[in-house]
Design an enzyme around this catalytic site. Structure first.
Site, PDB file in Angstrom:
ATOM      1  N   LYS A  43       5.086  -2.595   8.161  1.00  0.00           N
ATOM      2  CA  LYS A  43       6.155  -1.788   7.573  1.00  0.00           C
ATOM      3  C   LYS A  43       7.422  -2.630   7.527  1.00  0.00           C
ATOM      4  O   LYS A  43       7.900  -3.103   8.565  1.00  0.00           O
ATOM      5  CB  LYS A  43       6.369  -0.531   8.414  1.00  0.00           C
ATOM      6  CG  LYS A  43       7.306   0.491   7.795  1.00  0.00           C
ATOM      7  CD  LYS A  43       7.295   1.763   8.643  1.00  0.00           C
ATOM      8  CE  LYS A  43       8.116   2.874   8.017  1.00  0.00           C
ATOM      9  NZ  LYS A  43       8.101   4.094   8.850  1.00  0.00           N
TER      10      LYS A  43
ATOM     11  N   ASP B  18       8.667  15.278  10.639  1.00  0.00           N
ATOM     12  CA  ASP B  18       8.146  15.203   9.268  1.00  0.00           C
ATOM     13  C   ASP B  18       6.635  15.421   9.254  1.00  0.00           C
ATOM     14  O   ASP B  18       5.895  14.679   8.615  1.00  0.00           O
ATOM     15  CB  ASP B  18       8.505  13.854   8.642  1.00  0.00           C
ATOM     16  CG  ASP B  18       8.372  13.868   7.121  1.00  0.00           C
ATOM     17  OD1 ASP B  18       8.377  14.960   6.530  1.00  0.00           O
ATOM     18  OD2 ASP B  18       8.247  12.785   6.523  1.00  0.00           O
TER      19      ASP B  18
ATOM     20  N   ILE C 155       0.808  -1.216   0.000  1.00  0.00           N
ATOM     21  CA  ILE C 155       0.000   0.000   0.000  1.00  0.00           C
ATOM     22  C   ILE C 155       0.841   1.266   0.000  1.00  0.00           C
ATOM     23  O   ILE C 155       0.294   2.362  -0.059  1.00  0.00           O
ATOM     24  CB  ILE C 155      -0.972   0.010   1.202  1.00  0.00           C
ATOM     25  CG1 ILE C 155      -0.205  -0.163   2.526  1.00  0.00           C
ATOM     26  CG2 ILE C 155      -2.020  -1.055   1.056  1.00  0.00           C
ATOM     27  CD1 ILE C 155      -1.113  -0.128   3.745  1.00  0.00           C
TER      28      ILE C 155
ATOM     29  N   VAL D  73       5.347  -0.460   2.952  1.00  0.00           N
ATOM     30  CA  VAL D  73       4.222  -0.706   3.837  1.00  0.00           C
ATOM     31  C   VAL D  73       3.229  -1.615   3.125  1.00  0.00           C
ATOM     32  O   VAL D  73       2.861  -1.362   1.973  1.00  0.00           O
ATOM     33  CB  VAL D  73       3.526   0.593   4.271  1.00  0.00           C
ATOM     34  CG1 VAL D  73       2.382   0.294   5.232  1.00  0.00           C
ATOM     35  CG2 VAL D  73       4.530   1.531   4.932  1.00  0.00           C
TER      36      VAL D  73
ATOM     37  N   GLY E 253       8.355   4.071   1.207  1.00  0.00           N
ATOM     38  CA  GLY E 253       9.052   5.256   1.667  1.00  0.00           C
ATOM     39  C   GLY E 253      10.525   5.160   1.361  1.00  0.00           C
ATOM     40  O   GLY E 253      10.973   4.316   0.579  1.00  0.00           O
ATOM     41  N   GLY E 254      11.299   6.027   2.010  1.00  0.00           N
ATOM     42  CA  GLY E 254      12.718   6.079   1.721  1.00  0.00           C
ATOM     43  C   GLY E 254      13.480   4.851   2.192  1.00  0.00           C
ATOM     44  O   GLY E 254      14.508   4.505   1.614  1.00  0.00           O
ATOM     45  N   MET E 255      12.995   4.208   3.265  1.00  0.00           N
ATOM     46  CA  MET E 255      13.744   3.069   3.790  1.00  0.00           C
ATOM     47  C   MET E 255      12.872   1.852   4.053  1.00  0.00           C
ATOM     48  O   MET E 255      13.366   0.830   4.492  1.00  0.00           O
ATOM     49  CB  MET E 255      14.446   3.464   5.087  1.00  0.00           C
ATOM     50  CG  MET E 255      13.518   3.930   6.192  1.00  0.00           C
ATOM     51  SD  MET E 255      14.377   4.387   7.706  1.00  0.00           S
ATOM     52  CE  MET E 255      14.813   2.791   8.355  1.00  0.00           C
TER      53      MET E 255
END
Length: 660
Positions: free
Chosen positions: A39, A133, A16, A24, A19-21
């Site tokens: 995650k 963030d 779904i 998910v 991200g950067g690292m």
């Protein structure tokens, strides 16, 4: 990845987000039967010790944050070299999507979102955790209208990370000036980012934009933002002042805490004056920028009067940043003569002209009368107030609102305080209270099927403790706390119970018990009973010889247990061997399972060596192993049919092949 099961529990269904690292995924918790988000650290980072430590730190920090406005972290771990975090699965739309689709949001909704995010940040800041963030992409708006702050992915506990490795940039459009400069961050950085989020939500525009992240970050550091009212002239001054204070360049000029900002937003929502100590209110002046001037000779003021004159505000640049301060006349010599006095008067007059022009421009001196504030009033009360002020009630629209009592005014157009000519129509939105929806029937549905039903009507689901249920298949919902068909407030939570299937119970041992006792024991344990009979020489009549299944097994309640009950000792029909030879009779009875005893007697009618009689008679019943007694003929007697009892002369005698 789809189909993989982490820790023999979390089954991945679909991706779904990424991200950067980490990626998910949506997953199914096979233990609690609920949908979760998992995650998973990207493979290229899983072998990096520093990144793995950061990932573990994120899980540990986030797991300690308990708030209705923060995404819950349920579990975390490592599976075959892959690090993962199990989180609450959030249904809804992120705030950024909502702004892109609809533009500027309703001002009350903006303030409600801000207040809830402030509550989430207060929880984190109280544990020395800075989100770093905050952006609308990380604020999920749920079907019930409440928000969840998600992705503490670059959050750090202040006391747990080396300062040299803790500088992490968030999204350039929302980072604070100190974050863009790589300085040490405080909770004030999250407050600045939230200010930009509220600016965008209230106007539909970003205060700073540019062709790339670097240029946007430089603007965050060096440029003053526009006012929200530059993009949305209808914005309430109270809400605007909150946003402006949160976006101050100097962290010390922002709200001291997220809770302080929340209180200010709540004041706005409640219709109370928004009080910001030392904050520059758009279109107005702070107390530090207002001073009392002495009477001006020859002016309009009387000899006993004083004039309150606001000082103009000018930008002052220092250290690469621009701040606004009150402008004082520098190095003005003491007034010793008429020329200097005249110069002062001229300056003051110019200041007055500028100030009055600013006030006119801001609408304070606009023609007409101010529109009264009727929010929170009943329609009857609002009508009286509006008509008394010289206006008319325009259209009234019914809207659902869970924060305003049914029958009261939710919002008005034109806004309170706006100056309008007499007779202007004031349009009102009247609360119908929280919207009521029909509770769907979730029983015999899987959690995913039930969730689809709840999403359609705006209800949320919560898993209760799973329980055994003989009538509902394992993995489906057996009961719910809100009754199907009843009405419930939109956004209400339905707690459901997931069936574990029929409960298995150990089978009682009933061998050797009477039939009635055996049946009672089995039925009390939840089983059905079937009964059959069988003769037995070893088990008393009416008692259980054996059972199936045996007592070392477990069955689901309602299953059937078979018992075999003794009908008494076994018996067989005795063959008729009268008239047969002794040898033939012996063989027949042996084959039938009987033992044989014999005696000999003379007989004129039965051939020597044949059976004269038997006991018991042929055709009667006798247990196998018992003895049949035979009388064997020795032929006619020498005395003409009489017997002297001797066996050697043809008289009678007896012997036995077996025992009685």
């Amino acid at each position: 990845m789809t189909g993989r099961i982490f820790n023999n529990r979390y089954q991945i269904t679909e991706r779904i987000g990424i991200g950067g690292m980490a990626e998910v995924y949506q997953a199914q918790d096979n233990v609690l039967g609920r949908r979760v988000a998992v995650k998973v650290m990207l493979p290229q980072y899983a072998s990096d010790a520093a990144f793995a430590q950061r990932f573990r730190q994120e899980a540990a920090s986030a797991a300690n944050l308990q708030s209705p406005y923060i995404v819950n972290v349920y579990d975390w771990g490592q599976d075959d070299g892959t690090y993962f975090i199990v989180m609450e699965y959030i249904r809804g739309t992120d705030l950024k999507t909502g702004i892109v689709q609809r533009g500027a949001l309703n001002q009350r909704k903006v303030a409600e979102i801000g207040s809830q995010v402030c509550q989430a940040l207060s929880v984190a800041h109280n544990q020395d955790i800075i989100h770093r963030d905050i952006k609308p992409q990380n604020i999920m708006v749920q079907p019930d209208g409440n928000v969840k702050v998600m992705d503490f992915g670059i959050a750090r506990a202040k006391n747990s990370v080396n300062a040299k490795t803790s500088t992490v940039l968030g999204t350039a459009h929302y980072i604070s000036p100190e974050q863009a400069q790589g300085k040490e961050l405080t909770a004030a950085s999250d407050i600045y980012s939230l200010g930009i989020v509220l600016f965008e939500a209230a106007t539909g525009k970003l205060p700073f934009d540019g062709p790339d992240a670097i240029s946007v970050a430089m603007k965050q550091v060096n440029e003053e933002p526009p006012l929200p009212s530059d993009f949305n002239p209808d914005i309430d001054p109270g809400l605007e002042s909150i946003i402006v204070k949160a976006m101050q360049k100097n962290p010390a000029d922002r709200f001291a805490t997220a809770n302080d900002m929340r209180l200010a937003l709540n004041d706005f929502l409640a219709g109370r004056p928004v009080k910001l100590a030392g904050a520059a209110v758009p279109g107005g002046f702070t107390s530090a920028q207002t001073r009392v001037m002495s009477p001006i000779e020859g002016g309009a003021a009387g000899a006993d009067s004083t004039m309150v004159m606001p000082q103009p505000v000018k930008p002052v640049t220092h250290s690469g940043q621009t701040n606004y301060h009150g402008a004082n006349t520098p190095n003005m010599p003491e007034n010793k003569g008429g020329k200097k006095t005249g110069l002062i008067v001229a300056i003051v007059a110019a200041i007055a002209v500028i100030a009055i022009a600013a006030l006119v421009f801001s609408g304070i001196f606009a023609s007409g009368d101010p529109v009264p504030d009727v929010k929170g009033k009943t329609l009857e009360e609002a009508t009286t107030i509006i008509e008394k002020a010289g206006f008319e009630v325009g259209t009234t629209n019914a809207v659902h609102d869970d924060s305003v009592a049914a029958g009261s005014v939710v919002s008005q157009d034109p806004a309170a305080g706006t100056k309008k000519p007499a007779g202007t129509k004031i349009n009102l939105n009247i609360s119908q209270g929280t919207e009521q929806v029909t509770v769907p029937d979730l029983t015999n549905k899987t959690p995913d099927e039930a969730q689809q039903l709840c999403d359609k009507v705006g209800l949320t689901m919560k898993a209760g403790t799973p329980a055994y249920d003989d009538k509902v298949e394992k993995g489906k919902i057996s009961s719910q706390d809100l009754k199907a068909g009843d009405k419930a407030a939109k956004g209400s939570v339905i707690t459901y119970v997931l069936s574990l299937g029929s409960e298995k119970v150990a089978v009682p041992n009933v061998v050797g018990k009477s039939q009635s006792d055996a049946m009672a024991a089995l039925k009390n344990a939840g089983f059905e009973v079937s009964v059959s009979e069988e003769a037995s020489s070893d088990v008393k009549q009416g008692n259980v010889i054996r059972q199936s299944p045996t007592s070392d097994e477990s069955l689901e309640k309602g299953s059937t247990v078979s018992i075999t009950v003794s009908s008494g000792k076994k018996s067989s029909e005795v063959p008729n061997v009268v008239g047969k030879s002794e040898g033939s009779a012996q063989t027949t009875l042996d084959n039938a399972g009987f033992r044989v005893s014999t005696e000999y007697q003379s007989s004129d009618s039965v051939k020597q060596g044949n059976v004269i009689s038997q006991t018991p008679d042929g055709g009667s019943s006798l247990e196998p192993g018992k003895t049949v007694h035979l009388v064997i003929s020795t032929g006619p007697s020498s005395s003409g049919g009489s017997s002297n009892g001797g066996s050697g002369n043809g008289g009678s005698g007896s012997q036995s092949n077996g025992n009685n």
